[in-house]
Design a protein around this motif. Structure first.
Motif, PDB file in Angstrom:
ATOM      1  N   LEU A 150       0.831  -1.201   0.000  1.00 44.52           N
ATOM      2  CA  LEU A 150       0.000   0.000   0.000  1.00 44.52           C
ATOM      3  C   LEU A 150       0.867   1.252   0.000  1.00 44.52           C
ATOM      4  N   PRO A 151       0.390   2.343  -0.606  1.00 47.37           N
ATOM      5  CA  PRO A 151       1.096   3.626  -0.493  1.00 47.37           C
ATOM      6  C   PRO A 151       1.233   4.029   0.975  1.00 47.37           C
ATOM      7  N   GLU A 156      -0.607   4.405   6.786  1.00 50.03           N
ATOM      8  CA  GLU A 156      -0.727   5.156   8.031  1.00 50.03           C
ATOM      9  C   GLU A 156      -2.186   5.289   8.463  1.00 50.03           C
ATOM     10  N   VAL A 157      -3.051   5.635   7.522  1.00 56.25           N
ATOM     11  CA  VAL A 157      -4.474   5.781   7.849  1.00 56.25           C
ATOM     12  C   VAL A 157      -5.050   4.442   8.293  1.00 56.25           C
ATOM     13  N   LEU A 158      -4.681   3.370   7.605  1.00 58.01           N
ATOM     14  CA  LEU A 158      -5.161   2.044   7.970  1.00 58.01           C
ATOM     15  C   LEU A 158      -4.724   1.672   9.381  1.00 58.01           C
ATOM     16  N   THR A 159      -3.472   1.966   9.710  1.00 53.49           N
ATOM     17  CA  THR A 159      -2.951   1.674  11.040  1.00 53.49           C
ATOM     18  C   THR A 159      -3.752   2.392  12.119  1.00 53.49           C
ATOM     19  N   HIS A 188      -9.690   3.406  -0.042  1.00 46.01           N
ATOM     20  CA  HIS A 188      -8.862   2.761  -1.058  1.00 46.01           C
ATOM     21  C   HIS A 188      -8.065   1.597  -0.469  1.00 46.01           C
ATOM     22  N   ALA A 189      -7.543   1.788   0.736  1.00 49.75           N
ATOM     23  CA  ALA A 189      -6.763   0.727   1.369  1.00 49.75           C
ATOM     24  C   ALA A 189      -7.622  -0.491   1.657  1.00 49.75           C
TER      25      ALA A 189
END
Length: 204
Positions: A150-151, A156-159, A188-189
């Motif tokens: 992932l970008p 970071e957002v997913l985390t 998106h993630a």
């Protein structure tokens, strides 16, 4: 032995919001900071655990994050109390993420552990069969491999959303982006992970 008034005072602190605990610490109540540590320890662990391969490294990063928070608390808390509510959790998360990223850059490959949110989560479930454990381990391996593709911003957002359980508003504040952008990055993630290995569950 702790006196009854002291126990009552501690109970009051444990029910207080972060902003009140910040003010209490500034006014000379060290137990207020202890409550903040207890309240947010699992969150910090779940975030830094994604950046390390060994649980003991995660524990060291958690300790470092709170030590830095303690060192800077008087200066930072004072600024918060002057300007309004103290975004303590977002501030602490930012410290933890910076420490974890530095750790990853110092020769440690970032290997997200999507299911690990605290020390207790690493204990095996005795009711789980050997076959179930093998299947779960394989799925975790697939998720880790896919998250690595992932970008950076999506990772970071997913985390913060999945492991930290933060609201998109807090994620946006922590990363310095808009709330809408945080939602888009997360969408998106999750869409990519769901298509490849099945999406991880969010914390509520």
């Amino acid at each position: 032995m702790v006196s009854l008034p002291a126990r009552m005072a501690r109970a009051g602190l444990e029910r207080a919001p972060d902003e009140a605990l910040c003010r209490a610490f500034l006014e000379g109540e060290p137990a207020a900071f202890e409550v903040l540590v207890t309240r947010h320890r699992s969150l910090v662990f779940s975030l830094v655990r994604r950046y390390v391969t060994r649980p003991e490294d995660a524990a060291d990063l958690v300790q470092s994050a709170f030590l830095r928070a303690l060192e800077a608390s008087r200066r930072v808390f004072a600024r918060f109390t002057l300007s309004g509510p103290a975004p303590f959790r977002a501030w602490l998360v930012r410290i933890a993420l910076n420490l974890a990223k530095n750790h990853a850059r110092q020769g440690q490959r970032w290997r997200p552990v999507l299911v690990a949110s605290g020390p207790d989560d690493m204990v095996e479930d005795p009711s789980e069969s050997a076959q179930d454990r093998l299947e779960r381990a394989e799925r975790e391996r697939q998720v880790r491999a896919e998250v690595l593709t992932l970008p950076r911003r999506q990772r970071e957002v997913l985390t913060l959303r999945v492991d930290g359980g933060l609201a998109f508003k807090d994620i946006a504040e922590t990363l310095g982006i808009t709330e809408n952008n945080a939602k888009v990055q997360f969408h998106h993630a999750m869409k990519r992970l769901k298509a490849r290995v099945g999406a991880p569950e969010e914390k509520h």
